[in-house]
Design an enzyme around this catalytic site. Sequence first.
Site, PDB file in Angstrom:
ATOM      1  N   ALA A  93       5.844   9.888   3.439  1.00 61.17           N
ATOM      2  CA  ALA A  93       7.758  10.518   3.881  1.00 61.17           C
ATOM      3  C   ALA A  93       8.774   9.630   2.786  1.00 61.17           C
ATOM      4  O   ALA A  93       9.452  10.129   2.642  1.00 61.17           O
ATOM      5  CB  ALA A  93       8.187  10.164   4.666  1.00 61.17           C
ATOM      6  N   SER A 115       7.648   7.905   0.076  1.00 61.68           N
ATOM      7  CA  SER A 115       6.879   7.619  -1.487  1.00 61.68           C
ATOM      8  C   SER A 115       5.826   8.187  -2.358  1.00 61.68           C
ATOM      9  O   SER A 115       5.519   8.561  -0.911  1.00 61.68           O
ATOM     10  CB  SER A 115       7.088   5.804  -1.740  1.00 61.68           C
ATOM     11  OG  SER A 115       5.985   4.854  -1.442  1.00 61.68           O
ATOM     12  N   ARG A 137       2.145   8.117  -4.201  1.00 59.37           N
ATOM     13  CA  ARG A 137       1.530   7.250  -5.284  1.00 59.37           C
ATOM     14  C   ARG A 137       0.845   7.825  -5.483  1.00 59.37           C
ATOM     15  O   ARG A 137      -0.373   9.062  -5.102  1.00 59.37           O
ATOM     16  CB  ARG A 137       1.238   6.219  -4.689  1.00 59.37           C
ATOM     17  CG  ARG A 137       0.199   5.888  -3.173  1.00 59.37           C
ATOM     18  CD  ARG A 137       0.950   5.840  -2.411  1.00 59.37           C
ATOM     19  NE  ARG A 137      -0.007   5.509  -1.075  1.00 59.37           N
ATOM     20  CZ  ARG A 137       0.152   5.006  -0.412  1.00 59.37           C
ATOM     21  NH1 ARG A 137       0.433   3.481  -1.233  1.00 59.37           N
ATOM     22  NH2 ARG A 137      -0.426   4.922   0.491  1.00 59.37           N
ATOM     23  N   ASP A 148      -2.000  13.810   6.000  1.00 63.82           N
ATOM     24  CA  ASP A 148      -2.139  12.236   5.536  1.00 63.82           C
ATOM     25  C   ASP A 148      -3.215  11.226   7.135  1.00 63.82           C
ATOM     26  O   ASP A 148      -3.930  10.763   6.568  1.00 63.82           O
ATOM     27  CB  ASP A 148      -0.852  11.686   4.609  1.00 63.82           C
ATOM     28  CG  ASP A 148      -0.119  11.639   6.223  1.00 63.82           C
ATOM     29  OD1 ASP A 148       0.147  12.124   6.870  1.00 63.82           O
ATOM     30  OD2 ASP A 148       1.100  11.361   5.489  1.00 63.82           O
ATOM     31  N   THR A 149      -2.539  12.105   7.896  1.00 63.86           N
ATOM     32  CA  THR A 149      -3.260  11.367   9.439  1.00 63.86           C
ATOM     33  C   THR A 149      -4.644  11.389   9.482  1.00 63.86           C
ATOM     34  O   THR A 149      -5.504  10.883   9.423  1.00 63.86           O
ATOM     35  CB  THR A 149      -2.192  10.953  10.370  1.00 63.86           C
ATOM     36  OG1 THR A 149      -0.623  10.817  10.206  1.00 63.86           O
ATOM     37  CG2 THR A 149      -3.316  10.726  11.606  1.00 63.86           C
ATOM     38  N   THR A 188       5.682   5.522   8.635  1.00 62.77           N
ATOM     39  CA  THR A 188       6.788   6.051   9.426  1.00 62.77           C
ATOM     40  C   THR A 188       6.519   6.088  10.420  1.00 62.77           C
ATOM     41  O   THR A 188       7.434   5.727  11.215  1.00 62.77           O
ATOM     42  CB  THR A 188       7.777   6.987   7.901  1.00 62.77           C
ATOM     43  OG1 THR A 188       7.553   6.603   6.309  1.00 62.77           O
ATOM     44  CG2 THR A 188       8.687   7.419   8.283  1.00 62.77           C
ATOM     45  N   ASN A 215       2.104  10.808  18.847  1.00 60.55           N
ATOM     46  CA  ASN A 215       2.375  10.422  17.744  1.00 60.55           C
ATOM     47  C   ASN A 215       3.937  10.003  18.343  1.00 60.55           C
ATOM     48  O   ASN A 215       4.819   9.820  19.191  1.00 60.55           O
ATOM     49  CB  ASN A 215       3.483  11.957  16.950  1.00 60.55           C
ATOM     50  CG  ASN A 215       3.389  12.589  16.383  1.00 60.55           C
ATOM     51  OD1 ASN A 215       2.949  12.536  14.716  1.00 60.55           O
ATOM     52  ND2 ASN A 215       2.213  13.241  16.619  1.00 60.55           N
ATOM     53  N   GLY A 253       0.270   0.769   5.874  1.00 59.62           N
ATOM     54  CA  GLY A 253       1.847  -0.201   6.146  1.00 59.62           C
ATOM     55  C   GLY A 253       1.859  -1.369   6.769  1.00 59.62           C
ATOM     56  O   GLY A 253       1.671  -1.716   6.914  1.00 59.62           O
TER      57      GLY A 253
END
Length: 475
Positions: free
Chosen positions: A11, A13, A15, A236-237, A258, A295, A405
Amino acid sequence: MTSVAAIDLGATSGRVIVGELEDGALRLRPVARFPNTPVRLADGLHWDVLSLYTAAMRGLGEVARADEGLIGAAIDSWAVDYGLLNGNRLLGNPFHYRDARNEQGVARVHAAVSPEELFRRNGLQHLPFNTVFQLAAAAAAGELDEAERMLLIPDLLGFWATGARVAERTNASTTGLLEVGGPDWDFALLPRLGLRRDLLPDLVDPGTALGPVLPEIAAEFGIPGRVRFTTVGSHDTASAVVGVPMTRDDAAYISCGTWSLVGAELTAPITSEAARAAGFTNEGGVDGRTRFLKNVMGLWLLSESVRAWEQVGEQQELGALLRQAAEAPADVPTFDVNDPRLLAPGDMPTRIEALLVERGSRVPASIPEFVRGVLQSLANAYADAVRDIERLTGRPIRRVHLVGGGAQNALLCQLTADTVGVPVVAGPVEATAIGNLLVQARTHGLMTGDLESLRAVIARSFPPRTYAVRTSARG
């Protein structure tokens, strides 16, 4: 050496990360990183999806030119958001899930289907930005009139790269339009919501071949035909949960970025009224697993706070700030991290202070104390979710895996262990990219086996750090 590349879009960035398997271990090589900055226009908040696509494909081209062993690529991203197509033409930049228009979509859907029935049908936690509500708002605004097809963000980028118009199943399960635990879209629901059946693409599983890059795209970005796109857990999760080195049934996971996703991996969904009331969701996982999770607001609270401080000239270096927060008093004021007033971008410190005043708590005396209060509030929410998992599944939870992260945030990991009352196993940080890469590796025949086999590679490749419980808040 043969390699594959993960295009991982978050959300804030994106890569491109290359993965190589050597001696039974996975080695990562980050190649490109680029910002993901929303754009506010007169009609609302949007994603700059064209810039994201260009940056991702440039990164992939850079890999392909330097690495003759690159054979594959796959895309994962955040959930729920989508682009609308008429033929090959994108009908405007996709709306951001934090845009304020979603509330009218909630009212429109619930006028046709009650929240209780909707949960029985799709198994999803009520979140006002779920795709079903976004599409209802879009229909009311006439945005669907010209649309021939809806593609979720990773599928949209995959379509631009390869021409394949599909919906990967794990991400589709976050839309609210998929039968919970079922094989297809909920076609009986669509007409009740005023949505066309032909708007939705065919569903495919993780590990499906999409094909090589289109010739004009290959020429533009320098990507050779040997590089073939496949699907992975494109939410992504879903990829992050593949990247959790779980070896026991008594483990929960927290994928922390995020957002924080707190859950357990199950073989079947739980759609009881108790699960709905507790705010849990049933999302599709790789290999047919169910991601039973909640969530919870994540490090967005901290990143938005730092951004707000910097806008008024108070520059903050996050590492130093976290070290200072670890030295702050433990008895900090806390708040409900899931309060909907914290969802939108803006002055996060002022809104959090207003919540504290509203509940009769004191306001933190310093920025380090404020930061510790944010992290303790997150830990409190994680503990509540873990206790709900135990209650709803009947499983005792004896360890928590924290990936993403947040695994780099030692204070958050320790506060979570202390508050949940079980050890926290932190890492890997790049769980999403790792899950993406390993599913690709299996699809291309570079390895074999079930999820447990993939997770054994993770455990060998990325030794975690364990945080023992210093104090117990359970009971």
